[in-house]
Write an enzyme that holds these catalytic residues in place. Structure first.
Site, PDB file in Angstrom:
ATOM      1  N   HIS A  15      -0.428  33.013  28.531  1.00  0.00           N
ATOM      2  CA  HIS A  15      -0.946  33.283  29.315  1.00  0.00           C
ATOM      3  C   HIS A  15      -2.030  32.634  30.392  1.00  0.00           C
ATOM      4  O   HIS A  15      -0.507  31.534  29.998  1.00  0.00           O
ATOM      5  CB  HIS A  15      -2.510  33.095  28.251  1.00  0.00           C
ATOM      6  CG  HIS A  15      -2.555  31.702  27.712  1.00  0.00           C
ATOM      7  ND1 HIS A  15      -3.779  31.822  27.335  1.00  0.00           N
ATOM      8  CD2 HIS A  15      -2.586  30.357  28.249  1.00  0.00           C
ATOM      9  CE1 HIS A  15      -4.272  30.258  27.079  1.00  0.00           C
ATOM     10  NE2 HIS A  15      -3.560  30.043  27.329  1.00  0.00           N
ATOM     11  N   CYS A  34      -4.225  25.431  31.779  1.00  0.00           N
ATOM     12  CA  CYS A  34      -4.352  26.584  31.219  1.00  0.00           C
ATOM     13  C   CYS A  34      -4.245  27.532  32.466  1.00  0.00           C
ATOM     14  O   CYS A  34      -4.528  28.704  32.225  1.00  0.00           O
ATOM     15  CB  CYS A  34      -5.280  26.802  30.645  1.00  0.00           C
ATOM     16  SG  CYS A  34      -4.598  26.692  28.504  1.00  0.00           S
ATOM     17  N   HIS A  40       2.006  29.769  31.102  1.00  0.00           N
ATOM     18  CA  HIS A  40       2.655  29.043  30.258  1.00  0.00           C
ATOM     19  C   HIS A  40       2.103  29.167  28.791  1.00  0.00           C
ATOM     20  O   HIS A  40       2.037  29.881  28.365  1.00  0.00           O
ATOM     21  CB  HIS A  40       1.629  27.486  30.145  1.00  0.00           C
ATOM     22  CG  HIS A  40       0.060  27.375  30.031  1.00  0.00           C
ATOM     23  ND1 HIS A  40      -0.386  27.922  30.827  1.00  0.00           N
ATOM     24  CD2 HIS A  40       0.168  27.503  28.334  1.00  0.00           C
ATOM     25  CE1 HIS A  40      -1.245  28.039  30.121  1.00  0.00           C
ATOM     26  NE2 HIS A  40      -1.444  27.909  28.681  1.00  0.00           N
ATOM     27  N   HIS A  42       2.291  29.246  24.680  1.00  0.00           N
ATOM     28  CA  HIS A  42       1.355  28.310  23.083  1.00  0.00           C
ATOM     29  C   HIS A  42       2.501  29.144  21.889  1.00  0.00           C
ATOM     30  O   HIS A  42       2.481  29.802  22.509  1.00  0.00           O
ATOM     31  CB  HIS A  42      -0.072  28.655  22.789  1.00  0.00           C
ATOM     32  CG  HIS A  42      -1.054  27.790  24.112  1.00  0.00           C
ATOM     33  ND1 HIS A  42      -1.145  27.060  24.507  1.00  0.00           N
ATOM     34  CD2 HIS A  42      -1.674  28.057  25.253  1.00  0.00           C
ATOM     35  CE1 HIS A  42      -2.652  26.031  25.290  1.00  0.00           C
ATOM     36  NE2 HIS A  42      -2.023  27.805  26.053  1.00  0.00           N
ATOM     37  N   ASP A  80       4.210  38.882  19.928  1.00  0.00           N
ATOM     38  CA  ASP A  80       4.867  37.347  20.310  1.00  0.00           C
ATOM     39  C   ASP A  80       5.989  38.130  21.407  1.00  0.00           C
ATOM     40  O   ASP A  80       5.900  39.048  21.320  1.00  0.00           O
ATOM     41  CB  ASP A  80       5.595  37.925  18.775  1.00  0.00           C
ATOM     42  CG  ASP A  80       6.652  36.334  18.550  1.00  0.00           C
ATOM     43  OD1 ASP A  80       6.125  35.360  19.310  1.00  0.00           O
ATOM     44  OD2 ASP A  80       7.485  36.667  17.769  1.00  0.00           O
ATOM     45  N   HIS A  81       6.363  36.819  21.747  1.00  0.00           N
ATOM     46  CA  HIS A  81       7.186  36.805  22.884  1.00  0.00           C
ATOM     47  C   HIS A  81       6.437  37.553  24.406  1.00  0.00           C
ATOM     48  O   HIS A  81       7.230  38.313  25.293  1.00  0.00           O
ATOM     49  CB  HIS A  81       8.371  37.094  23.118  1.00  0.00           C
ATOM     50  CG  HIS A  81       9.266  36.014  22.021  1.00  0.00           C
ATOM     51  ND1 HIS A  81       8.632  35.278  20.710  1.00  0.00           N
ATOM     52  CD2 HIS A  81      10.532  35.227  22.247  1.00  0.00           C
ATOM     53  CE1 HIS A  81       9.820  34.570  20.296  1.00  0.00           C
ATOM     54  NE2 HIS A  81      10.075  33.837  21.588  1.00  0.00           N
ATOM     55  N   GLU A 125      -4.150  27.345  18.592  1.00  0.00           N
ATOM     56  CA  GLU A 125      -3.681  27.002  19.906  1.00  0.00           C
ATOM     57  C   GLU A 125      -2.930  26.596  20.423  1.00  0.00           C
ATOM     58  O   GLU A 125      -1.381  25.968  20.598  1.00  0.00           O
ATOM     59  CB  GLU A 125      -4.988  27.457  21.136  1.00  0.00           C
ATOM     60  CG  GLU A 125      -4.407  27.680  22.176  1.00  0.00           C
ATOM     61  CD  GLU A 125      -5.228  27.773  23.431  1.00  0.00           C
ATOM     62  OE1 GLU A 125      -5.189  28.930  23.990  1.00  0.00           O
ATOM     63  OE2 GLU A 125      -5.515  27.002  23.909  1.00  0.00           O
TER      64      GLU A 125
HETATM   65 NI    NI Z   1      -3.160  27.584  27.936  1.00  0.00          NI
END
Ligand code: NI
Length: 136
Positions: A15, A34, A40, A42, A80-81, A125
């Site tokens: 995100h 972020c 990047h 998580h 996911d992914h 997170e």
């Molecule tokens: Ni982040």
């Protein structure tokens, strides 16, 4: 007598947090790493909690096989992914913070459950940062 059953799940997603109305400098100040324009990832840990009466015929609040399948279909396959900003329609204009992801997950799962069941979403997170949303 009400009991809460919990199902854990996990997804990896990328995100970027930003407010399009703000300068790059202000985004970097508010959202830190972020706000990285190159995104990047998580490793999100999810706990879905369902509270309700124990059904006398089964001894279950709800069938965990059913809950597992709902989470797989509504959350894991959707997130996911994925790049949340770019690939998940709910975040096209909604900042994919842990708070907003928890609300989106709640709103996807709630209609799939019997209406007398109470749903709560806990989303990690990071190992130390997590949010809880219970629909209020
Ligand atoms: Ni982040």
């Amino acid at each position: 007598m009400k009991v809460t059953v919990n199902r854990k799940s996990h997804f990896n997603a990328a995100h970027r947090l930003y407010n399009a109305d703000w300068s790059d400098a202000r985004n970097a100040m508010v959202f830190g790493k972020c706000a990285n324009p190159h995104y990047h990832g998580h490793n999100y840990d999810l706990t879905v909690s369902v509270t309700g009466e124990i059904h006398p015929d089964t001894g279950f609040v709800m069938d965990m096989k059913v809950l597992k399948k709902i989470i797989e279909e509504e959350v894991e396959e959707a997130f996911d992914h994925k790049n949340l900003n770019e690939e998940v329609p709910e975040f096209a204009t909604l900042n994919p913070t842990a708070e907003n992801i928890a609300v989106v997950i709640y709103n996807k799962l709630k209609p799939k459950l019997d209406s007398d069941l109470v749903l709560s979403i806990t989303l990690y997170e990071t190992a130390r940062n997590y949010v809880v949303y219970s629909g209020t």
